[in-house]
Scaffold this motif. Structure first.
Motif, PDB file in Angstrom:
ATOM      1  N   LYS A   9       0.819  -1.212   0.000  1.00 27.31           N
ATOM      2  CA  LYS A   9       0.000   0.000   0.000  1.00 27.31           C
ATOM      3  C   LYS A   9       0.850   1.258   0.000  1.00 27.31           C
ATOM      4  N   LYS A  10       2.160   1.105   0.251  1.00 26.97           N
ATOM      5  CA  LYS A  10       3.069   2.253   0.282  1.00 26.97           C
ATOM      6  C   LYS A  10       4.303   1.889  -0.538  1.00 26.97           C
ATOM      7  N   HIS A  12       7.543   3.295  -2.983  1.00 26.61           N
ATOM      8  CA  HIS A  12       8.419   4.398  -3.411  1.00 26.61           C
ATOM      9  C   HIS A  12       9.169   3.912  -4.650  1.00 26.61           C
ATOM     10  N   ILE A  67       3.091  10.568   3.344  1.00 22.63           N
ATOM     11  CA  ILE A  67       3.604   9.291   3.864  1.00 22.63           C
ATOM     12  C   ILE A  67       2.840   8.788   5.084  1.00 22.63           C
ATOM     13  N   GLU A  70      -3.007   6.520   4.301  1.00 19.99           N
ATOM     14  CA  GLU A  70      -3.221   5.071   4.291  1.00 19.99           C
ATOM     15  C   GLU A  70      -2.457   4.345   3.178  1.00 19.99           C
ATOM     16  N   SER A  71      -2.414   4.945   1.989  1.00 26.48           N
ATOM     17  CA  SER A  71      -1.728   4.306   0.874  1.00 26.48           C
ATOM     18  C   SER A  71      -1.189   5.372  -0.069  1.00 26.48           C
ATOM     19  N   TRP A  72      -0.082   5.054  -0.732  1.00 24.19           N
ATOM     20  CA  TRP A  72       0.521   5.994  -1.653  1.00 24.19           C
ATOM     21  C   TRP A  72       1.559   5.313  -2.529  1.00 24.19           C
ATOM     22  N   SER A  86      10.214   8.781   3.525  1.00 21.74           N
ATOM     23  CA  SER A  86       9.374   8.041   2.582  1.00 21.74           C
ATOM     24  C   SER A  86       9.985   6.666   2.291  1.00 21.74           C
ATOM     25  N   HIS A  89       9.124   4.566   5.454  1.00 17.70           N
ATOM     26  CA  HIS A  89       7.713   4.181   5.551  1.00 17.70           C
ATOM     27  C   HIS A  89       7.237   3.290   4.398  1.00 17.70           C
ATOM     28  N   ALA A  90       7.975   3.257   3.322  1.00 20.12           N
ATOM     29  CA  ALA A  90       7.566   2.447   2.164  1.00 20.12           C
ATOM     30  C   ALA A  90       7.573   0.962   2.522  1.00 20.12           C
ATOM     31  N   GLU A  91       6.578   0.252   2.016  1.00 16.60           N
ATOM     32  CA  GLU A  91       6.562  -1.199   2.170  1.00 16.60           C
ATOM     33  C   GLU A  91       7.477  -1.847   1.132  1.00 16.60           C
TER      34      GLU A  91
END
Length: 170
Positions: A9-10, A12, A67, A70-72, A86, A89-91
């Motif tokens: 959901k995240k 980069h 960031i 919820e999702s980006w 970022s 926090h990125a998955e």
């Protein structure tokens, strides 16, 4: 060929000018219904009369709002300290390591398409910007890429390096 089992959901996406970041971000955004953000638009406030650079504080606040949502999908060439959160926090981090000559070709193609009004830009596609893109492409190859791998490989367990976005199976 990297294969991702669960949909992150995240995300980069990082790469040089012409590497395919925006195209990949748009594709993933449409496929997974996740909003995407261009880091250039975090740096700049876009106006028809001309772009205005955000203050460091405004840029940081804007990026933090993104960031912490919820999702980006965040895409950009930037890997300086201001984007470190970022990456944290990125998955998943997708590093587009597209061949230098392919990126050069894409810079030329993009400029011609923009001048012919076949492709829109968030900026005015001037000859100065066109030549700057070659400089930025070389700078990423010589400085940005090594900087990313030196500073952010603490996230190697969630980083995928691909030479062609078509080799990415999401």
């Amino acid at each position: 060929m990297p294969f991702i089992k669960t949909i992150p959901k995240k995300i980069h996406i990082i790469g040089s000018v012409g590497s395919g970041k925006t195209s990949l971000a748009k594709e993933l955004s449409a496929k997974f219904t996740i909003p995407y953000y261009e880091l250039d638009n975090v740096v700049w406030i876009r106006h028809k009369s001309g772009d205005k650079r955000r203050t460091e504080e405004d840029r940081k606040d804007y990026l933090n709002r993104i960031i912490h949502s919820e999702s980006w999908i965040i895409e950009g060439v930037h890997n300086e300290e201001w984007v470190a959160e970022s990456f944290r926090h990125a998955e998943i981090i997708i590093f587009l390591d597209t061949n230098y000559s392919i990126r050069t070709y894409r810079i030329i193609k993009r400029f011609l398409r923009q001048k012919l009004r076949l492709e829109q830009a968030h900026y005015k596609p001037t000859v100065k910007i066109f030549f700057s893109m070659f400089k930025w492409n070389r700078h990423f190859e010589d400085v940005g890429k090594p900087n990313f791998f030196n500073r952010f490989m603490i996230y190697r367990n969630k980083t995928i390096v691909v030479n062609n976005k078509n080799h990415l199976h999401l």
